[in-house]
Design a protein around this motif. Structure first.
Motif, PDB file in Angstrom:
ATOM      1  N   ILE A 132       0.838  -1.204   0.000  1.00 51.69           N
ATOM      2  CA  ILE A 132       0.000   0.000   0.000  1.00 51.69           C
ATOM      3  C   ILE A 132       0.869   1.249   0.000  1.00 51.69           C
ATOM      4  O   ILE A 132       0.606   2.219  -0.730  1.00 51.69           O
ATOM      5  CB  ILE A 132      -0.948  -0.009   1.217  1.00 51.69           C
ATOM      6  CG1 ILE A 132      -1.982  -1.136   1.082  1.00 51.69           C
ATOM      7  CG2 ILE A 132      -1.647   1.341   1.375  1.00 51.69           C
ATOM      8  CD1 ILE A 132      -2.833  -1.345   2.320  1.00 51.69           C
ATOM      9  N   GLU A 133       1.941   1.227   0.788  1.00 53.14           N
ATOM     10  CA  GLU A 133       2.844   2.377   0.849  1.00 53.14           C
ATOM     11  C   GLU A 133       3.483   2.651  -0.504  1.00 53.14           C
ATOM     12  O   GLU A 133       3.640   3.814  -0.916  1.00 53.14           O
ATOM     13  CB  GLU A 133       3.925   2.125   1.910  1.00 53.14           C
ATOM     14  CG  GLU A 133       4.881   3.285   2.101  1.00 53.14           C
ATOM     15  CD  GLU A 133       5.880   3.030   3.219  1.00 53.14           C
ATOM     16  OE1 GLU A 133       6.838   3.816   3.335  1.00 53.14           O
ATOM     17  OE2 GLU A 133       5.699   2.050   3.968  1.00 53.14           O
ATOM     18  N   ILE A 171       0.329   4.000  -2.812  1.00 54.95           N
ATOM     19  CA  ILE A 171      -0.279   5.261  -2.369  1.00 54.95           C
ATOM     20  C   ILE A 171       0.853   6.239  -2.063  1.00 54.95           C
ATOM     21  O   ILE A 171       1.234   6.482  -0.920  1.00 54.95           O
ATOM     22  CB  ILE A 171      -1.198   5.047  -1.150  1.00 54.95           C
ATOM     23  CG1 ILE A 171      -2.226   3.958  -1.447  1.00 54.95           C
ATOM     24  CG2 ILE A 171      -1.896   6.347  -0.761  1.00 54.95           C
ATOM     25  CD1 ILE A 171      -3.147   4.280  -2.615  1.00 54.95           C
ATOM     26  N   ARG A 179      -3.158   5.818   3.787  1.00 60.29           N
ATOM     27  CA  ARG A 179      -2.633   4.445   3.794  1.00 60.29           C
ATOM     28  C   ARG A 179      -3.244   3.645   4.945  1.00 60.29           C
ATOM     29  O   ARG A 179      -3.595   2.475   4.775  1.00 60.29           O
ATOM     30  CB  ARG A 179      -1.109   4.476   3.928  1.00 60.29           C
ATOM     31  CG  ARG A 179      -0.382   5.009   2.711  1.00 60.29           C
ATOM     32  CD  ARG A 179       1.085   5.267   3.036  1.00 60.29           C
ATOM     33  NE  ARG A 179       1.854   5.704   1.876  1.00 60.29           N
ATOM     34  CZ  ARG A 179       3.088   6.230   1.962  1.00 60.29           C
ATOM     35  NH1 ARG A 179       3.681   6.353   3.142  1.00 60.29           N
ATOM     36  NH2 ARG A 179       3.713   6.604   0.855  1.00 60.29           N
ATOM     37  N   ARG A 180      -3.387   4.264   6.114  1.00 58.39           N
ATOM     38  CA  ARG A 180      -3.937   3.557   7.268  1.00 58.39           C
ATOM     39  C   ARG A 180      -5.414   3.242   7.069  1.00 58.39           C
ATOM     40  O   ARG A 180      -5.889   2.190   7.497  1.00 58.39           O
ATOM     41  CB  ARG A 180      -3.729   4.384   8.547  1.00 58.39           C
ATOM     42  CG  ARG A 180      -2.291   4.391   9.041  1.00 58.39           C
ATOM     43  CD  ARG A 180      -2.123   5.206  10.312  1.00 58.39           C
ATOM     44  NE  ARG A 180      -2.833   4.629  11.440  1.00 58.39           N
ATOM     45  CZ  ARG A 180      -2.403   3.587  12.147  1.00 58.39           C
ATOM     46  NH1 ARG A 180      -1.274   2.977  11.818  1.00 58.39           N
ATOM     47  NH2 ARG A 180      -3.099   3.144  13.175  1.00 58.39           N
TER      48      ARG A 180
END
Length: 396
Positions: free
Chosen positions: A180-181, A184, A235-236
């Motif tokens: 994801i990091e 995004i 992201r979270r």
């Protein structure tokens, strides 16, 4: 998302419930202390994320309208009022069955009829797909890569021993968080912010466990905030939407309510809703032209016969998956009601009832590639949209 399942339809929730049902109850706490009690039994108002104000998110069932004099809210209504056509895309949960939706979007792009969506919503695996669907077909390659080349070790690391000794999860989602990091990025978030200022919406759902309610996050508003932590927060939220309870640890968010700070616990959006159209506080204007609600359900909707294992665990697992499949059809029925109330033409697609491969293990490459190809062919055909009865083989 999911770790293991046979017939699970809502983000791997069955897996998490089974793990909790068979584990101990002396679990490590996800936060140091409980949040303060709410002002009302339903938990209103929703706490604020420090520095962002109240408009970046809402409960999915709230009816309090957004203030139209606020610039980003006004942009949404101005866009709706100025366009002869509106297109909303809702992408469901379904774990690695998200390969169907990713393939479908690729095929739809090749067909040449895929619109620029005015709003995109996503839950669980749909939350991973939604930002790419929102930004357009230029991101189809990412979806192809993720759903045809990803294996289990790219998503999680099992930690069964940790759970059995008092941990809060059976797996470490670190690999997924890193994926994801990578995707995004600050540049991608800047693009989302640009589109939000044009009045386009990107919405992602999580489940607030304390409130037992769906929370809908306005990702574009977070992106346009200019806050230095906006990329990390987005992201979270995406990770939280895919956090299978009991399998992945919940994601906590610092929040403030009535001047008191506390931590909220959020898990997979599929716990409360498998798919959603838009928040209840969005006042849809009268129809001025074509108005379409496109729904991609990353699962089979109809019942599937399978001999149930005559063990306690087998019966419980099959029962839970049956409950979730019935809830999935309930989610679609609710979407139908929302579409009717908003005067949208509803278009529904789902994994075909005759998809032949059996699910053998999580993120098995052959299964995902075949499902992606099935979705791609469906999207390219232009004929994959149908009614609930057509997609389930069961009368409405």
């Amino acid at each position: 998302m999911m770790i293991t399942r046979r017939g699970v339809v809502s983000g791997g929730v069955t897996s998490g419930l089974m793990i909790l049902a068979t584990g101990g109850c002396n679990l490590t706490r996800a936060r140091a202390s409980d949040p303060p009690p709410p002002d009302t039994p339903t938990g209103d108002p929703l706490g604020e994320i420090p520095g962002y104000g109240p408009l970046i998110r809402s409960f999915g069932d709230t009816a309090q309208p957004m203030p139209r004099d606020e610039p980003l809210t006004r942009a949404v209504y101005d866009r709706a009022a100025s366009r002869q056509r509106l297109d909303l895309l809702a992408i469901s949960g379904g774990g690695d069955d998200g390969a169907y939706g990713a393939g479908f979007l690729n095929g739809w792009s090749k067909l040449g009829t895929r619109p620029e969506f005015d709003a995109v919503t996503g839950i669980s695996t749909g939350a991973l797909i939604a930002p790419m669907a929102f930004l357009g077909s230029a991101y189809d390659g990412y979806l192809r890569d993720f759903y045809t080349r990803t294996e289990a070790e790219d998503i999680y690391r099992l930690k069964i021993a940790s759970l059995l000794t008092g941990g809060i999860a059976a797996a470490d989602p670190g690999p997924l968080a890193r994926r994801i990091e990578q995707v995004i990025s600050p540049e991608l978030v800047a693009r989302i912010a640009e589109e939000r200022r044009k009045g386009r919406l990107l919405l992602i759902g999580t489940t607030n466990l304390d409130a037992q309610r769906l929370v809908i996050w306005d990702i574009g508003r977070i992106a346009a905030s200019g806050r230095p932590d906006r990329v990390a927060l987005i992201r979270r939220v995406i990770l939280a939407s895919a956090a299978i309870p009991g399998v992945f640890p919940p994601v906590t968010f610092d929040a403030v309510r009535n001047g008191t700070g506390f931590k909220e616990i959020h898990v997979d959006g599929g716990v409360t809703r498998g798919v959603f159209a838009y928040p209840g506080n969005l006042d849809v204007p009268p129809r001025a032209g074509a108005r379409n609600m496109w729904v991609i359900r990353n699962a089979k909707l109809g019942p599937e016969w399978e001999a149930t294992s005559s063990t306690a665990i087998g019966i419980a697992r099959r029962s839970l998956s049956t409950v979730l499949k019935a809830q999935s059809r309930g989610d679609i029925a609710e979407i139908q009601a929302v579409a009717q109330a908003g005067d949208f033409d509803l278009h529904l697609t789902a994994v075909p009832p005759n998809f032949p491969l059996r699910y053998e293990r999580p993120f098995e490459p052959r299964y995902m590639r075949t499902l992606f190809a099935t979705g791609e062919a469906a999207g390219l055909s232009g004929r994959a949209w149908g009614t609930m009865a057509e997609l389930t083989g069961v009368g409405e």
